[in-house]
Design an enzyme around this catalytic site. Structure first.
Site, PDB file in Angstrom:
ATOM      1  N   LYS A 264      -7.415   7.004 -12.561  1.00  0.00           N
ATOM      2  CA  LYS A 264      -6.173   7.566 -12.460  1.00  0.00           C
ATOM      3  C   LYS A 264      -5.377   7.341 -13.475  1.00  0.00           C
ATOM      4  CE  LYS A 264      -2.035   6.317  -9.264  1.00  0.00           C
ATOM      5  NZ  LYS A 264      -1.593   5.500  -8.270  1.00  0.00           N
ATOM      6  N   ASP A 269       5.183   6.953 -12.192  1.00  0.00           N
ATOM      7  CA  ASP A 269       5.202   7.455 -10.887  1.00  0.00           C
ATOM      8  C   ASP A 269       6.576   6.710 -10.146  1.00  0.00           C
ATOM      9  OD1 ASP A 269       4.594   8.149  -8.219  1.00  0.00           O
ATOM     10  OD2 ASP A 269       3.415   6.377  -7.948  1.00  0.00           O
ATOM     11  N   LYS A 276      10.578   6.197  -4.908  1.00  0.00           N
ATOM     12  CA  LYS A 276      10.470   4.785  -4.677  1.00  0.00           C
ATOM     13  C   LYS A 276      11.860   4.009  -4.763  1.00  0.00           C
ATOM     14  CE  LYS A 276       6.020   4.517  -6.874  1.00  0.00           C
ATOM     15  NZ  LYS A 276       5.131   3.962  -6.005  1.00  0.00           N
ATOM     16  N   ASP A 287       0.853   2.816 -14.052  1.00  0.00           N
ATOM     17  CA  ASP A 287       0.070   3.558 -12.956  1.00  0.00           C
ATOM     18  C   ASP A 287      -0.816   4.376 -13.457  1.00  0.00           C
ATOM     19  OD1 ASP A 287      -0.178   3.738 -10.027  1.00  0.00           O
ATOM     20  OD2 ASP A 287       1.037   5.379  -9.807  1.00  0.00           O
ATOM     21  N   ASP A 346       4.456   9.966  -2.404  1.00  0.00           N
ATOM     22  CA  ASP A 346       4.126   8.878  -3.203  1.00  0.00           C
ATOM     23  C   ASP A 346       2.742   8.258  -2.981  1.00  0.00           C
ATOM     24  OD1 ASP A 346       4.599   6.583  -4.973  1.00  0.00           O
ATOM     25  OD2 ASP A 346       5.454   5.444  -3.404  1.00  0.00           O
ATOM     26  N   GLU A 348       0.264   9.590  -4.266  1.00  0.00           N
ATOM     27  CA  GLU A 348      -0.404  10.868  -5.174  1.00  0.00           C
ATOM     28  C   GLU A 348      -1.675  10.716  -6.164  1.00  0.00           C
ATOM     29  OE1 GLU A 348       0.612   7.877  -8.002  1.00  0.00           O
ATOM     30  OE2 GLU A 348       1.695   8.287  -6.242  1.00  0.00           O
ATOM     31  N   ARG A 350      -4.412   9.444  -5.261  1.00  0.00           N
ATOM     32  CA  ARG A 350      -5.591   9.809  -4.644  1.00  0.00           C
ATOM     33  C   ARG A 350      -5.913  11.595  -4.572  1.00  0.00           C
ATOM     34  NH1 ARG A 350      -3.696   7.238   0.886  1.00  0.00           N
ATOM     35  NH2 ARG A 350      -2.774   6.069  -0.680  1.00  0.00           N
TER      36      ARG A 350
END
Length: 500
Positions: A264, A269, A276, A287, A346, A348, A350
């Site tokens: 990933k 993010d 967030k 991230d 959020d 995201e 996956r």
């Protein structure tokens, strides 16, 4: 890649200079070579060690002014604990303890690679060298003014005195490449997001071509043609377009089934429309720790000429709020054809992995896939920062990952999967939704990913607690840890790589 220290090997007979580092166990005994190096000063050193109440615990260190008779200015004693019980990763940590005691003035350092029971084996001397390099790494290129303690170990030349120089060099050669891979992964995680955005990350991955890695970069047009709607939905709110990078190392037999690692790579993010909180949002530059690990691993495998075919794949995006950003309530179609209702923008990572996992499974037909992702805060609630969460549809793969984690210190803990969790991600409007309830959040995230691996043996590592910002360790004082490179290199070397 930056290196704060230079590490080499010299024979036991070489004269020590600058700073001398020696090892003693919990009985405060030194080895015979160490005793000979200390010479007439040995009794003085032993008295100083005893007077300091030094216990010789593993990784402990005692810093002494070198007594008269020694041709060095400084003496460092590193405790080994019960030397006979030391495992390979314990030796790496001893190297970390050595690096932790180096200071700005240590331009020349000699380390006697001897335990009280005898000379270290070549592999152990190599492990000390690895530990020194790992612990000495620091990321400070953006500091224009550095304090004295910011420069510890800088420019040190470390000579490790060994019984067999050629054997030690041979043992360290592959290990050194793995360390390079870890440092590369740390560098990527530590970079600020205005420097390392998807296009730049892809360019850095492309530098692996110098090592013989085939690198293919899929831009938005290519991903649109492949119908990667899940990944593209995440990136559509950013000024920086997404990328998917496919790396291939062909070190095995021609046509042999590859193994695959998927990362990933959310370069920043914000959470998107489901934004967030601002507190600690700056940490979301990390991230992309899973993608960083995959690039570092591919570097390590290619540089050490691993005898195996490997696919490394990373999905690179930014998750930003914008007038064009993905919304809660949107329904996207993944490359697999399965539809996904967006409940929370959020969740995201996956979505990014869904398309990349499917692409790799369908195009490359790997023997197995391991994905790595800073996926959920829930895994940190469950496991803290000492273990990554392991989810797998294959017991053998899970057991091998667990063993590799124990041998390298990059530990994993297996978590459950099962159809009873599926109902949490069932959607009224699509084939699934991208998040369930708060309960079992890391499990439902893995359950989601499992829908995109087809029948391929697969493991998911949730590295949210281990990739970045974890407490300082014996071999890492950097914010980015490079977690996973040593773990997965050990997995490949031990179980899947062709033996010479």
């Amino acid at each position: 890649m930056p290196d704060a220290v230079k590490v080499g090997f010299v024979p036991f007979s070489a004269a020590a200079r600058g700073t001398l580092v020696v090892f003693c166990d919990d009985t405060l005994k030194f080895g015979s070579v160490t005793g000979k190096a200390l010479g007439a000063a040995a009794s003085t050193v032993k008295r100083a060690v005893a007077a300091s109440q030094f216990k010789g615990k593993s990784g402990s260190a005692l810093d002494l002014l070198a007594p008269e008779g020694l041709k060095v200015g400084r003496l460092i004693v590193i405790g080994t604990g019960k030397a006979a019980a030391l495992k390979d990763n314990d030796i790496v940590k001893l190297g970390g303890a050595v690096a932790g005691k180096l200071s700005t003035g240590d331009s020349a350092v000699t380390v006697i690679a001897e335990l009280p029971g005898g000379a270290m084996r070549p592999e152990q001397a190599a492990a000390v060298a690895s530990g020194i390099r790992l612990r000495a790494y620091k990321f400070d290129r953006y500091k224009t003014k550095k304090k004295d303690d910011d420069a510890d170990a800088a420019n040190a030349n470390v000579s490790i005195a060994v019984a067999d120089v050629a054997a030690a060099k041979k043992a360290f050669a592959p290990d050194s490449h793995v360390v390079d891979g870890v440092i590369l992964a740390r560098e990527l995680v530590n970079e600020p997001p205005n420097v390392l955005y998807p296009e730049e990350f892809a360019k850095r991955a492309a530098q692996l071509r110098k090592l013989g890695v085939q690198v293919e970069i899929l831009d938005v047009k290519a991903m649109t043609r492949l119908k990667m709607g899940a990944l593209l939905g995440v990136s559509q709110g950013s000024a920086h377009p997404g990328r998917t990078v496919i790396m291939r190392w062909n070190g095995g037999k021609r046509g042999a089934q590859p193994v695959a690692f998927v990362g990933k790579g959310v370069c920043f993010d914000t959470g998107g429309i489901s934004i967030k909180p601002s507190a600690s949002m700056e940490d979301m530059k990390g991230d992309m720790g899973g993608a960083a690990c995959v690039v570092g691993l591919m570097h390590a495998l290619a540089a050490r000429k691993a005898k195996i075919n490997v696919i490394g794949a990373i999905g690179l995006v930014e998750n930003m709020p914008d007038g064009n950003a993905q919304r809660p309530g949107d329904i996207v179609t993944s490359m697999s054809g399965q539809t996904i209702e967006i409940i929370n923008t959020d969740a995201e990572g996956r979505l990014v992995l869904a398309d990349v996992l499917w692409y790799v499974a369908q195009k490359h037909k790997p023997k197995f896939m391991v994905d790595l992702a800073t996926l959920t805060g829930a895994i940190m609630v469950a496991l803290g920062t000492d273990h990554a969460g392991l989810f797998s549809n294959n017991d053998e793969l899970a057991e091998r990952l667990t063993a590799a984690g124990l041998s390298t210190g990059e530990r994993v803990w297996r978590m459950p999967l099962g159809p009873e969790y599926d109902k949490q991600i069932d959607s009224q409007f699509a084939d699934m939704k991208n998040t369930g309830s708060r309960n079992g959040g890391s499990i439902t995230a893995a359950q989601f990913l499992q829908r995109f691996v087809d029948n391929t043996p697969w493991a998911h590592l949730d590295i949210a607690g281990t990739a970045m910002g974890a407490p300082k360790s014996d071999i890492n004082h950097s914010w980015g840890s490079g977690y996973g490179v040593r773990l997965l290199n050990a997995l490949v070397a031990e179980h899947y790589e062709a033996k010479k």
